[in-house]
Design an enzyme around this catalytic site. Structure first.
Site, PDB file in Angstrom:
ATOM      1  N   CYS A 152       0.818  -1.208   0.000  1.00  0.00           N
ATOM      2  CA  CYS A 152       0.000   0.000   0.000  1.00  0.00           C
ATOM      3  C   CYS A 152       0.856   1.265   0.000  1.00  0.00           C
ATOM      4  CB  CYS A 152      -0.934   0.005   1.209  1.00  0.00           C
ATOM      5  SG  CYS A 152      -0.034  -0.033   2.759  1.00  0.00           S
ATOM      6  N   ASP A 191       2.310   2.553   2.557  1.00  0.00           N
ATOM      7  CA  ASP A 191       2.222   3.290   3.821  1.00  0.00           C
ATOM      8  C   ASP A 191       3.524   3.158   4.615  1.00  0.00           C
ATOM      9  OD1 ASP A 191      -0.244   4.036   3.112  1.00  0.00           O
ATOM     10  OD2 ASP A 191      -1.329   2.719   4.455  1.00  0.00           O
ATOM     11  N   CYS A 203      -2.858   4.317   6.771  1.00  0.00           N
ATOM     12  CA  CYS A 203      -4.314   4.267   6.828  1.00  0.00           C
ATOM     13  C   CYS A 203      -4.803   4.328   8.287  1.00  0.00           C
ATOM     14  CB  CYS A 203      -4.808   2.992   6.172  1.00  0.00           C
ATOM     15  SG  CYS A 203      -4.437   1.540   7.156  1.00  0.00           S
ATOM     16  N   CYS A 236      -2.012  -4.132   8.155  1.00  0.00           N
ATOM     17  CA  CYS A 236      -1.694  -2.775   8.628  1.00  0.00           C
ATOM     18  C   CYS A 236      -1.100  -2.821  10.038  1.00  0.00           C
ATOM     19  CB  CYS A 236      -2.937  -1.907   8.647  1.00  0.00           C
ATOM     20  SG  CYS A 236      -3.913  -2.018   7.141  1.00  0.00           S
TER      21      CYS A 236
HETATM   22 FE1  FES Z   1      -1.464   0.459   4.253  1.00  0.00          FE
HETATM   23 FE2  FES Z   1      -3.218  -0.015   6.109  1.00  0.00          FE
HETATM   24  S1  FES Z   1      -3.579   0.109   3.991  1.00  0.00           S
HETATM   25  S2  FES Z   1      -1.115   0.214   6.323  1.00  0.00           S
END
Ligand code: FES
Length: 147
Positions: free
Chosen positions: A33, A35, A59, A103
């Protein structure tokens, strides 16, 4: 969907910020993702985690799990902090939807990366701690000259 605890930690995250001159800093990313999570640890001379803060570009589930994870490791010894797995964090939050489980790994990995950084800075070995796989500093460090 989300438990009340997840919503609470998402809307009022604990321990957001940075620690100046932190004992250890760990930054990890989730390749899927994109992140990013950074954890700062302040560890005292008795190897107790005095303070813990986090910053994320992630997120809502990543925010909630990191918030809970920082609460759980604060005041703990290094050995105890290693037991704060993503499972333990999810349990403390009354669960996460299955698609959001990954996550919760960011917080665990970032804590491990910060502990690794602390161990390296102090020239010690922490039993049971493995070199973080996804520490974002890794790639940068490899390019640096050894001296
Ligand atoms: Fe990337 Fe949750 S979608 S950490």
């Amino acid at each position: 969907m989300y438990s009340e605890k997840v919503m609470d930690h998402f809307q009022n995250p604990r321990n957001v910020g940075e620690i100046e001159n932190a004992s250890g800093v760990g930054t990890v990313g989730n390749a899927k993702c994109g992140d990013i999570m950074r954890i700062y640890l302040d560890i005292d001379e008795n190897k107790i985690i005095r303070d813990c803060k986090f910053k994320t570009f992630g997120c809502g589930a990543a925010v909630a799990t990191s918030s809970m994870a920082t609460e759980l490791v604060k005041g703990k010894s290094i050995e105890e902090a290693l037991k704060v797995t993503n499972k333990a964090v999810m349990e403390a939050l009354d669960g996460l939807p299955p698609v959001k489980v990954h996550c919760s790994l960011l917080a665990e990995e970032a804590i491990h990366a910060a502990l690794w950084d602390y161990a390296e800075k102090h020239g010690i070995k922490i039993d049971g701690l493995e070199k973080p796989k996804s520490d974002i500093h890794e790639g940068e460090e490899e390019e640096e000259e050894e001296y």
